[in-house]
Every structure is written in C-alpha cells, then in structure tokens.
Write a protein that holds these residues in place. Structure first.
Motif, PDB file in Angstrom:
ATOM      1  N   MET A   1       0.839  -1.178   0.000  1.00 18.35           N
ATOM      2  CA  MET A   1       0.000   0.000   0.000  1.00 18.35           C
ATOM      3  C   MET A   1       0.885   1.242   0.000  1.00 18.35           C
ATOM      4  O   MET A   1       1.914   1.277   0.647  1.00 18.35           O
ATOM      5  CB  MET A   1      -0.909   0.014   1.222  1.00 18.35           C
ATOM      6  CG  MET A   1      -1.986   1.027   1.094  1.00 18.35           C
ATOM      7  SD  MET A   1      -2.388   2.100   2.495  1.00 18.35           S
ATOM      8  CE  MET A   1      -1.103   2.044   3.618  1.00 18.35           C
ATOM      9  N   GLU A   2       0.460   2.251  -0.746  1.00 13.34           N
ATOM     10  CA  GLU A   2       1.207   3.498  -0.871  1.00 13.34           C
ATOM     11  C   GLU A   2       0.287   4.670  -0.537  1.00 13.34           C
ATOM     12  O   GLU A   2      -0.853   4.722  -0.983  1.00 13.34           O
ATOM     13  CB  GLU A   2       1.719   3.640  -2.305  1.00 13.34           C
ATOM     14  CG  GLU A   2       2.474   4.904  -2.572  1.00 13.34           C
ATOM     15  CD  GLU A   2       2.853   5.071  -4.041  1.00 13.34           C
ATOM     16  OE1 GLU A   2       3.508   6.078  -4.345  1.00 13.34           O
ATOM     17  OE2 GLU A   2       2.474   4.228  -4.873  1.00 13.34           O
ATOM     18  N   ILE A   3       0.793   5.617   0.251  1.00  8.71           N
ATOM     19  CA  ILE A   3       0.063   6.839   0.580  1.00  8.71           C
ATOM     20  C   ILE A   3       0.548   7.937  -0.364  1.00  8.71           C
ATOM     21  O   ILE A   3       1.753   8.140  -0.518  1.00  8.71           O
ATOM     22  CB  ILE A   3       0.316   7.258   2.044  1.00  8.71           C
ATOM     23  CG1 ILE A   3      -0.176   6.191   3.028  1.00  8.71           C
ATOM     24  CG2 ILE A   3      -0.300   8.619   2.332  1.00  8.71           C
ATOM     25  CD1 ILE A   3      -1.676   6.057   3.098  1.00  8.71           C
ATOM     26  N   ARG A   4      -0.400   8.640  -1.002  1.00  7.45           N
ATOM     27  CA  ARG A   4      -0.061   9.739  -1.913  1.00  7.45           C
ATOM     28  C   ARG A   4      -0.825  10.994  -1.505  1.00  7.45           C
ATOM     29  O   ARG A   4      -2.030  10.939  -1.258  1.00  7.45           O
ATOM     30  CB  ARG A   4      -0.427   9.391  -3.356  1.00  7.45           C
ATOM     31  CG  ARG A   4       0.299   8.180  -3.901  1.00  7.45           C
ATOM     32  CD  ARG A   4      -0.125   7.892  -5.324  1.00  7.45           C
ATOM     33  NE  ARG A   4       0.322   6.569  -5.744  1.00  7.45           N
ATOM     34  CZ  ARG A   4      -0.130   5.931  -6.801  1.00  7.45           C
ATOM     35  NH1 ARG A   4      -1.048   6.497  -7.583  1.00  7.45           N
ATOM     36  NH2 ARG A   4       0.329   4.732  -7.109  1.00  7.45           N
ATOM     37  N   VAL A   5      -0.109  12.105  -1.479  1.00  2.69           N
ATOM     38  CA  VAL A   5      -0.683  13.398  -1.114  1.00  2.69           C
ATOM     39  C   VAL A   5      -0.938  14.202  -2.387  1.00  2.69           C
ATOM     40  O   VAL A   5      -0.095  14.235  -3.287  1.00  2.69           O
ATOM     41  CB  VAL A   5       0.276  14.163  -0.180  1.00  2.69           C
ATOM     42  CG1 VAL A   5      -0.254  15.557   0.131  1.00  2.69           C
ATOM     43  CG2 VAL A   5       0.505  13.368   1.105  1.00  2.69           C
ATOM     44  N   ARG A   6      -2.099  14.836  -2.450  1.00  2.00           N
ATOM     45  CA  ARG A   6      -2.494  15.685  -3.587  1.00  2.00           C
ATOM     46  C   ARG A   6      -2.283  14.963  -4.929  1.00  2.00           C
ATOM     47  O   ARG A   6      -1.781  15.541  -5.886  1.00  2.00           O
ATOM     48  CB  ARG A   6      -1.771  17.024  -3.545  1.00  2.00           C
ATOM     49  CG  ARG A   6      -2.184  17.887  -2.343  1.00  2.00           C
ATOM     50  CD  ARG A   6      -1.593  19.280  -2.373  1.00  2.00           C
ATOM     51  NE  ARG A   6      -2.157  20.075  -3.441  1.00  2.00           N
ATOM     52  CZ  ARG A   6      -3.230  20.858  -3.331  1.00  2.00           C
ATOM     53  NH1 ARG A   6      -3.878  20.932  -2.181  1.00  2.00           N
ATOM     54  NH2 ARG A   6      -3.659  21.566  -4.354  1.00  2.00           N
ATOM     55  N   PHE A   7      -2.694  13.745  -4.977  1.00  2.00           N
ATOM     56  CA  PHE A   7      -2.593  12.938  -6.192  1.00  2.00           C
ATOM     57  C   PHE A   7      -3.612  13.424  -7.222  1.00  2.00           C
ATOM     58  O   PHE A   7      -4.613  14.043  -6.868  1.00  2.00           O
ATOM     59  CB  PHE A   7      -2.816  11.456  -5.865  1.00  2.00           C
ATOM     60  CG  PHE A   7      -4.179  11.175  -5.280  1.00  2.00           C
ATOM     61  CD1 PHE A   7      -5.247  10.809  -6.096  1.00  2.00           C
ATOM     62  CD2 PHE A   7      -4.395  11.284  -3.916  1.00  2.00           C
ATOM     63  CE1 PHE A   7      -6.502  10.565  -5.561  1.00  2.00           C
ATOM     64  CE2 PHE A   7      -5.656  11.044  -3.367  1.00  2.00           C
ATOM     65  CZ  PHE A   7      -6.705  10.683  -4.192  1.00  2.00           C
ATOM     66  N   PRO A   8      -3.371  13.153  -8.515  1.00  2.00           N
ATOM     67  CA  PRO A   8      -4.365  13.517  -9.539  1.00  2.00           C
ATOM     68  C   PRO A   8      -5.646  12.694  -9.322  1.00  2.00           C
ATOM     69  O   PRO A   8      -5.607  11.468  -9.302  1.00  2.00           O
ATOM     70  CB  PRO A   8      -3.694  13.142 -10.859  1.00  2.00           C
ATOM     71  CG  PRO A   8      -2.246  12.984 -10.540  1.00  2.00           C
ATOM     72  CD  PRO A   8      -2.163  12.592  -9.095  1.00  2.00           C
ATOM     73  N   VAL A   9      -6.743  13.382  -9.133  1.00  2.00           N
ATOM     74  CA  VAL A   9      -8.006  12.729  -8.789  1.00  2.00           C
ATOM     75  C   VAL A   9      -8.799  12.383 -10.037  1.00  2.00           C
ATOM     76  O   VAL A   9      -9.018  13.227 -10.900  1.00  2.00           O
ATOM     77  CB  VAL A   9      -8.830  13.635  -7.852  1.00  2.00           C
ATOM     78  CG1 VAL A   9     -10.221  13.066  -7.630  1.00  2.00           C
ATOM     79  CG2 VAL A   9      -8.110  13.825  -6.528  1.00  2.00           C
ATOM     80  N   ASP A  10      -9.240  11.145 -10.100  1.00  2.00           N
ATOM     81  CA  ASP A  10     -10.159  10.676 -11.128  1.00  2.00           C
ATOM     82  C   ASP A  10     -11.551  10.692 -10.497  1.00  2.00           C
ATOM     83  O   ASP A  10     -11.802   9.963  -9.523  1.00  2.00           O
ATOM     84  CB  ASP A  10      -9.770   9.264 -11.579  1.00  2.00           C
ATOM     85  CG  ASP A  10     -10.731   8.687 -12.584  1.00  2.00           C
ATOM     86  OD1 ASP A  10     -11.866   8.314 -12.185  1.00  2.00           O
ATOM     87  OD2 ASP A  10     -10.364   8.598 -13.770  1.00  2.00           O
ATOM     88  N   ASP A  11     -12.450  11.517 -11.028  1.00  2.00           N
ATOM     89  CA  ASP A  11     -13.774  11.690 -10.429  1.00  2.00           C
ATOM     90  C   ASP A  11     -14.552  10.380 -10.313  1.00  2.00           C
ATOM     91  O   ASP A  11     -15.200  10.132  -9.289  1.00  2.00           O
ATOM     92  CB  ASP A  11     -14.601  12.696 -11.228  1.00  2.00           C
ATOM     93  CG  ASP A  11     -14.075  14.113 -11.104  1.00  2.00           C
ATOM     94  OD1 ASP A  11     -13.340  14.413 -10.137  1.00  2.00           O
ATOM     95  OD2 ASP A  11     -14.399  14.931 -11.995  1.00  2.00           O
TER      96      ASP A  11
END
Length: 131
Positions: free
Chosen positions: A1-11
C-alpha cells in the motif's frame, strides 16, 4: 500500500470508492475541481495503483483545518489504512501552519477518531440547511 498526497483525482474512481465506503449508489461527483478549489490537501491510499482509501482536508486559510470524506474500500477495512490517511492529513495540515484539526463523526466512529487517531472529544453544533 502506498500513501499519496495531492494525487491527480479521477472523479469516477473517487466517486466509486466513496459510494462503496458509505453504502450508497455511485453518482459521479466533480471531486477534482472541488478539491482544487476548496481543499488544503487530500490524501489517498493506493494498492497496485487502485484507490482504496481517501481523506480530504479543508481549511479556513489560517489556524483551522477540517477532515472530510474519510473513506476506505470495504475489502481493505480494519487494516489501519484509515488511521494512516488521517495521520498523513494531520501532518500536511501541520506543515501548512494549521494549529487545529477538526473532525465531525457519527457515534459509531468515535473509537476510530478518538482512540485510534488521537482526537479529543468536544462539543459541537450542526445546522441542517436542506432536507
């Protein structure tokens, strides 16, 4: 599992996760635009590049930030993902200069937010604006 901050969001992806986590029908929402406009930050948990957890943080531009929309895919629940997301969000709010991180939650989530994530209980008020 990876935590990502302000990742590109897919609606569609985030709307689906939100619906699964809250047991509702999928209605695609404009998450990316809303987050870019209103959020201090957002944090996602990914497994093999699939979004399995999310938390958003809004703020007043100063000392106060607010946790919103904490969601973990039901098949990944009870693994500490939600706690990791909330703690990462708290760290991001701290880095932005916030002094307080608020959260509202339903009674069944008190143990998660108060015990697991370290929030203190407070009195608060809520005004429903629409039916």
């Amino acid at each position: 599992m990876e935590i990502r901050v302000r990742f590109p969001v897919d609606d569609t992806e985030l709307s689906t996760l939100h619906a699964l986590a809250f047991g509702s029908a999928v209605e695609v929402q404009p998450w990316a635009a809303r987050l870019e406009r209103h959020a201090l930050t957002w944090v996602g948990a990914f497994s093999n590049d699939q979004l399995i957890g999310f938390v958003g943080v809004c703020w007043d531009g100063g000392a106060h930030a607010i946790i919103l929309d904490t969601a973990v895919h039901p098949s990944h629940g009870r693994q500490g993902i939600g706690k990791q997301l909330v703690l990462a969000a708290a760290q991001e709010a701290t880095l932005a200069g916030c002094e307080w991180l608020h959260v509202d939650f339903e009674p069944q989530l008190a143990d998660f937010y108060l015990t697991a994530c370290g929030f203190s209980p407070t009195d608060a008020g809520l005004l429903k604006l629409r039916d």
